[in-house]
Design a protein around this motif. Structure first.
Motif, short mmCIF file in Angstrom:
data_model
loop_
_atom_site.label_atom_id
_atom_site.label_comp_id
_atom_site.label_asym_id
_atom_site.label_seq_id
_atom_site.Cartn_x
_atom_site.Cartn_y
_atom_site.Cartn_z
N CYS A 273 -6.14 -0.22 5.26
CA CYS A 273 -6.81 1.09 5.14
C CYS A 273 -7.87 1.13 4.05
O CYS A 273 -8.59 2.12 3.92
CB CYS A 273 -5.78 2.19 4.90
SG CYS A 273 -5.11 2.22 3.22
N TRP B 54 -7.38 1.09 0.77
CA TRP B 54 -6.90 1.65 -0.50
C TRP B 54 -7.04 0.59 -1.60
O TRP B 54 -6.76 -0.58 -1.40
CB TRP B 54 -5.44 2.06 -0.36
CG TRP B 54 -4.84 2.67 -1.61
CD1 TRP B 54 -4.89 3.97 -2.00
CD2 TRP B 54 -4.06 1.99 -2.60
NE1 TRP B 54 -4.20 4.13 -3.17
CE2 TRP B 54 -3.69 2.95 -3.57
CE3 TRP B 54 -3.65 0.65 -2.78
CZ2 TRP B 54 -2.93 2.62 -4.69
CZ3 TRP B 54 -2.89 0.33 -3.90
CH2 TRP B 54 -2.54 1.32 -4.84
N CYS C 249 -5.65 -2.80 -0.17
CA CYS C 249 -4.96 -2.79 1.13
C CYS C 249 -5.93 -3.25 2.22
O CYS C 249 -6.97 -2.62 2.43
CB CYS C 249 -4.47 -1.38 1.45
SG CYS C 249 -3.75 -1.28 3.11
N ASP D 67 0.37 3.12 3.63
CA ASP D 67 0.82 2.60 4.93
C ASP D 67 1.74 1.38 4.81
O ASP D 67 2.07 0.76 5.82
CB ASP D 67 -0.39 2.27 5.81
CG ASP D 67 -1.36 1.31 5.12
OD1 ASP D 67 -0.89 0.40 4.39
OD2 ASP D 67 -2.58 1.48 5.29
N CYS E 2 0.85 -1.19 0.00
CA CYS E 2 0.00 0.00 0.00
C CYS E 2 0.89 1.25 0.00
O CYS E 2 1.79 1.36 0.83
CB CYS E 2 -0.90 -0.02 1.24
SG CYS E 2 -1.89 1.47 1.41
ZN LIG Z 1 -3.21 0.95 3.21
#
Ligand SMILES: [Zn+2]
Length: 185
Positions: free
Chosen positions: A46, A48, A43, A26, A23
């Protein structure tokens, strides 16, 4: 008619430069999940999701006293070919603004009366897993100085009837749309 396109690519078929492992927000390792009907790189931390997009460009037929402006490419790929001014549209930039900017950067000319002609979606010549959308415009030279630039080793004005066959499909399509506009067909 639109050219036949391959089935929509899955993450394993993405170009190497799109096969992200982590990601970008993060650094969590990405997983494959179905999102909006297709497997995508996601991800789990989070949320994403990687939605690959085509590169977007603008190309311009520049009307000039004596004909159409061509530039000779100074940058790879295809160094040395003659082409219509063309370049990438920046993030947040209007296609028309990119067209005007690229003409200036490649030929030194200022243009006006920009009109949209056509667009092309096609695989990249360099990597058929990459895609381009090219917007084709026509505009009229109204100022500046026609001259080679950092991106063009030579520039020329060619009568439309003597325009050579252009290498890039998007530019051939733009020329065809321009000719159709002139003849009202
Ligand atoms: Zn992420």
């Amino acid at each position: 008619m639109a050219e036949a396109m391959p089935a929509l690519p899955t993450p394993d078929q993405y170009p190497a430069v799109y096969q992200f492992k982590f990601c970008p927000l993060d650094a969590t390792p990405l997983i494959r999940q179905l999102k909006h009907g297709l497997p995508r790189l996601c991800c789990p931390a989070c949320g994403w999701v990687w939605y690959p997009n085509p590169s977007i460009s603008a190309t311009v037929i520049v009307e000039h006293a004596g004909g159409i402006v061509l530039a000779r490419r100074a940058l790879p790929p295809d160094v040395g070919i003659w082409h219509l001014p063309i370049g990438h549209i920046e993030f947040g930039e209007q296609p028309e603004a990119a067209a005007i900017r690229e003409v200036y950067e490649e030929t030194g000319l200022e243009i006006a009366e920009l009109r949209f002609l056509t667009y092309e979606l096609s695989p990249s010549y360099a990597d058929s897993r990459m895609f381009y959308i090219v917007f084709g415009f026509v505009g009229r030279a109204v100022g500046g100085t026609l001259q080679p630039t950092a991106e063009s080793s030579e520039v020329a004005v060619v009568p439309l009837a003597e325009l050579p066959e252009l290498k890039w499909r998007s530019q051939r399509k733009t020329v065809a749309a321009y000719r159709a506009m002139l003849t009202g067909s």
